[in-house]
Design a protein around this motif. Structure first.
Motif, mmCIF file in Angstrom:
data_model
loop_
_atom_site.group_PDB
_atom_site.id
_atom_site.type_symbol
_atom_site.label_atom_id
_atom_site.label_comp_id
_atom_site.label_asym_id
_atom_site.label_seq_id
_atom_site.Cartn_x
_atom_site.Cartn_y
_atom_site.Cartn_z
ATOM 1 N N ASP A 160 0.707 5.797 -1.052
ATOM 2 C CA ASP A 160 -0.161 6.948 -1.344
ATOM 3 C C ASP A 160 -0.430 7.032 -2.843
ATOM 4 O O ASP A 160 0.465 6.812 -3.670
ATOM 5 N N TYR A 220 0.844 -1.196 0.000
ATOM 6 C CA TYR A 220 0.000 0.000 0.000
ATOM 7 C C TYR A 220 0.881 1.248 0.000
ATOM 8 O O TYR A 220 1.860 1.342 0.737
ATOM 9 N N SER A 248 -4.383 5.807 0.681
ATOM 10 C CA SER A 248 -3.570 4.595 0.606
ATOM 11 C C SER A 248 -4.223 3.642 -0.385
ATOM 12 O O SER A 248 -5.413 3.321 -0.261
#
Length: 914
Positions: free
Chosen positions: A203, A201, A386
């Motif tokens: 941004d 994960y 995320s």
């Protein structure tokens, strides 16, 4: 006479400068020449067995510093257990198949512009894996890791591949494996399905949209949804609400919007409207209401879901069963179609209508524009959140429903029995139990098919005429026997008849069969290592005592191992699971911690650290931190660890230097005859053995670091070695007091070398090589010390703790006298101690002249107790300075033949003259 020649000054060839990067390879060469690992295994052949099963790293590059940490932790445990008397074979392994290797090989091919067939690609992947197995083997050995390096397990070996096929055959026979259309993680860049453990994960910026779905037969009334994936809207088939939430019909003036009551203000603000509540109703009351898709000629009914939250959005959730696991579950409940109009490249198919031919993420913008133009867009804004990315190519991935092969986790109660078995395993740290239980409890069926070339094929056949899949255990086992002889490449090189003979479709009788084009998930491959390694290697056993990996493996190897073991064995493959955290650096620009990588401005390969500091300092760093959390790494930390190492090494050096004339068989002193300070030291050594043994047993290696550091720095260097210099250097070589001290020192070196051997194998063995009377050629062949309660004297330790408190008080006053110019060195002083009580007086008087040694002064007087606490007076010592021992005494000059010596030194020197 030169009195210096009569002193027992320390001498040793043990180097002060470690020079680990150069010296360690020399030791490594000696170990290999002596076949030390094999010697140890042979010596322990009848000992109780202990098995740490190695989780296989990918053979796709140099050894990362995080992988080095993992291997070192394993090696510490194996070395400790070996020295504790176990037969602890270590069989290293490598994960050789899958996307990590194929991805790198394809990158190389792209650069060269070559065009390779699948068979040629597989050969290139095998060569790539073999190359890095050789490189990593050398790098792991350089870390001081002992193991059967010439006979590792490789997931690409025919023997291992055959066991993968065998496990599949067994699970097919038991009904665990089926084919179905479900949403899976899909990387459009790599064009393959991904396991949960292959998803990272990070941004990501996405367009968030509030979209109005018109309510059927109710003009100007809309169900308003919110989503951050506009590209999934073409696959929308429903809108989900939570049955017990309160919803409202709210007026904007011209329109009526249905939203959750708890989100009215947020929606109004985001959409730039004023919402006036006209009616309240529950989610359950909304069920069955039908909306219309905003740009597809299709109904979108309102359905109920427990997954709806009020954290953000509108409380009404856009539902596309083809693009989400939770959506899929709802779709199955309500009989909704599973639409996923996206191809392998992430491009919309013709079923996506006007957006066909566009890459899904690039289609976000035209979809939003179309919604705006059609009046269905209530609001839009970019949002950073995320989002899942592929672990290899680092590109954002999608959820996409497609035909794949799955393991049914609820078949034969596999999920439930696995969760039950989790409770029977020891998890270190303990929170690991909840983490893996939560992961297994919530995960969907396991997608085990991958659309790649480099791996083990799913050995299934499909009828080209009627589409029936042949899942036949006997056919699979027939293929397994061929794999055992020749490896799985034959699947890609031979046709169905060559592999299986005259086999026909059970449904229609056709002989027109084709092979499954998919390979098995690499997590299944490594997950069956309990079968391929623990069950097949005669020196090992099932289950293993320990699995040890990073905490991300709760959703990776630990889970795949447990699920495959429960399906085939009915029992967990491990008794204990130990996990460690991840390496992080502090990034000054952001003030945040970041995982170690080259992009973080830190070297990522273990060789960089070994070349600069040496393996033992790298290993010492590994155990210095509580590995159960994030593990910080920096130049400053390594400098600090290096200083600790230097102090420990210097402690060994000064102890060895005082043993140059000591033979333990000839000169050793029995405990009963030893001086009190030496008996105290050996008692403290027993305490250290007990504490370190407990720390090793509990896998609390940071305690090992701190306990060894404290013992060397405080009890040895700062006290014992410091105060014993006078006796060691100036007494007669064979005097009882000196031999007593040497006996204690010898026992300390012998024991401490063993205690640190699992952690610092190079330095411990180097020390061992200089130890007089060592019982084995290498410290790693010795037995780990056992704490002996009979040799622990807690009453003596309590006495000396009180003495150390007195010593601290005296040292404080000596420093004051030094500052005032009364004395220079402490031997120029005499002290008067006024005890606070009779017990302290008796304690001090009981030491006799040893008290002067402990305080490093020339004379001590004990005054009667005053009852108002301990007090110390310092004055300049009377008499003259002895040029040999530097003590000030009144009998210096009493002997005419040695006018510069004190009486004690005169007697010693006479022994040299005679």
């Amino acid at each position: 006479m030169n009195y210096k020649d009569t002193l027992n000054l320390p001498k040793t060839d043990f180097p002060m400068k470690a020079n680990l990067p150069q010296r360690e390879p020399e030791l490594l060469s000696r170990w290999e020449a002596a076949r030390l690992y094999e010697q140890i295994q042979q010596a322990r052949k009848d000992a109780p067995l202990f098995v740490l099963h190695d989780g296989p790293p990918f053979a796709n590059g140099d050894v990362h510093i995080g992988t080095a940490l993992n291997k070192i932790l394993k090696d510490v445990i194996v070395k400790y257990k070996t020295m504790r008397g176990y037969r602890a074979p270590y069989v290293p392994g490598w994960d050789c198949h899958g996307q990590p290797i194929e991805y790198k090989v394809k990158k190389e091919i792209e650069k060269s512009g070559e065009k390779l067939s699948q068979a040629e690609l597989r050969k290139r992947c095998r060569a790539f894996a073999e190359k890095y197995i050789a490189i990593q083997r050398k790098q792991f050995k350089r870390l001081g890791v002992f193991g059967d390096w010439e006979n590792p397990y490789l997931t690409m070996s025919p023997q291992y591949e055959a066991e993968i096929i065998g496990a599949l055959a067994e699970m097919v026979d038991k009904g665990f494996i089926y084919r179905g259309k479900k949403p899976v993680y899909w990387c459009a860049h790599c064009r393959t399905a991904l396991a949960e453990a292959e998803v990272e994960y990070a941004d990501h910026t996405s367009p968030s949209v509030f979209v109005k779905f018109p309510i059927k037969d109710k003009p100007n009334e809309f169900a308003v949804i919110w989503t951050t994936t506009p590209w999934t809207l073409p696959a929308n088939v429903a809108i989900a609400v939570k049955p017990d939430f309160t919803y409202v019909r709210a007026s904007t003036g011209a329109e009526t919007w249905i939203v959750a009551e708890g989100l009215v203000e947020q929606v109004a603000q985001a959409c730039g409207v004023t919402l006036t509540v006209r009616e309240k109703l529950t989610g359950a009351q909304l069920e069955g209401m039908v909306a219309r898709h905003p740009f597809v000629d299709r109904d979108s009914p309102i359905v109920l879901s427990a997954y709806v939250t009020l954290e953000q959005g509108t409380g009404l959730v856009h539902t596309a069963p083809g693009h989400g696991a939770e959506d899929y579950e709802i779709g199955q409940k309500y009989g909704l179609p599973t639409l996923a109009p996206v191809d392998d490249a992430g491009v919309f198919t013709e079923d996506a209508g006007r957006f066909a031919g566009q890459f899904v993420f690039k289609a976000n913008k035209p979809i939003v524009e179309f919604l705006r133009d059609s009046g269905a867009l209530a609001a839009t804004a970019d949002i950073q959140h995320s989002y899942p990315h592929c672990w290899r190519c680092k590109q954002p991935i999608i959820f996409r429903a497609m035909e794949q092969w799955f393991i049914a986790l609820d078949h034969q109660r596999l999920r439930q029995t696995a969760l039950g078995e989790v409770k029977n395993v020891q998890w270190v740290p303990s929170w690991g139990e909840n983490r893996i239980a939560g992961t297994i409890g919530m995960r969907p069926d396991w997608c085990v098919s991958r659309q790649r070339a480099w791996g083990v094929p799913l050995p299934f056949l499909e009828c080209a005429d009627c589409g029936t899949t042949l899942l036949d255990k006997q056919l699979i086992l027939r293929f397994r026997e061929q794999v055992l002889r020749e490896g799985v490449d034959i699947w890609f090189e031979r046709d169905v008849k060559e592999l299986f003979g005259d086999v026909k479709c059970a449904a229609c009788g056709s002989a027109n069969l084709k092979k499954c084009p998919d390979i098995v998930d690499v997590w299944f491959e490594s997950g069956v290592s309990h079968r391929a390694v623990l069950r097949t290697r005669p020196e090992l056993r099932y289950p293993a005592d320990i699995y040890l990996e990073g905490s991300d493996q709760h959703r990776g190897w630990f889970q795949s191992s447990l699920l495959t073991a429960m399906a085939t064995e009915g029992k967990a493959p491990f008794k204990t699971v130990v996990t460690h955290g991840f390496l992080v650096v502090h990034v000054e620009e952001t003030g945040k911690k970041q995982k170690i990588s080259k992009s973080a401005g830190r070297p990522a390969n273990s060789e960089d650290y070994v070349a600069k500091w040496g393996a033992d300092i790298l290993r010492l760093w590994v155990i210095s931190e509580d590995y159960q959390g994030d593990i910080p790494l920096s130049e400053e930390i390594f400098d600090r660890i290096s200083e600790t190492y230097r102090k420990v090494r210097n402690t060994f050096r000064i102890l060895l230097a005082n043993l140059y004339d000591f033979d333990p068989g000839r000169d050793g002193v029995s405990v009963e005859k030893m001086t009190e300070i030496d008996r105290w030291l050996l008692s403290r050594l027993q305490a250290l053995v007990a504490e370190l043994t407990e720390a090793y047993e509990r896998f609390e290696f940071h305690r090992v670091y701190h306990l060894v550091n404290a013992f060397c720095a405080v009890e040895l260097s700062s006290f014992y070695v410091d105060v014993m210099k006078d006796l060691l250097y100036t007494l007669a070589p064979a005097s009882l007091e000196r031999r007593s001290a040497q006996t204690a020192m010898h026992e300390v070196v012998r024991t401490l070398a063993k205690l640190i051997a699992p952690v610092m194998p190079f330095t411990a063995d180097e020390v061992w090589g200089y130890l007089p009377g060592r019982e084995t050629a290498s410290v790693h062949q010795a037995q780990f010390p056992s704490a002996d309660v009979s040799r622990r004297d807690t009453a003596l330790e309590a006495r000396w703790q009180k003495l150390l408190e007195v010593r601290s008080a005296v040292a404080l006053e000596l420093e004051k006298a030094r500052q005032a110019g009364v004395i220079g060195k402490s031997l120029e002083a005499q002290v008067e101690i006024i005890p606070g009580d009779d017990a302290t007086r008796d304690l001090l008087k009981g030491l006799g002249t040893l008290l002067e040694t402990v305080l490093i002064v020339s004379a001590v007087q004990i005054a009667p107790p005053k009852g108002d606490g301990l007090r110390v007076r310092v004055s300049r010592a009377e008499g003259q300075k002895c040029v040999r021992c530097w003590r000030w005494t009144q009998d210096v000059g009493a002997a005419r033949e040695h006018p510069q010596l004190c009486g004690r030194c005169v007697e010693v020197v006479k022994g040299f003259v005679s």
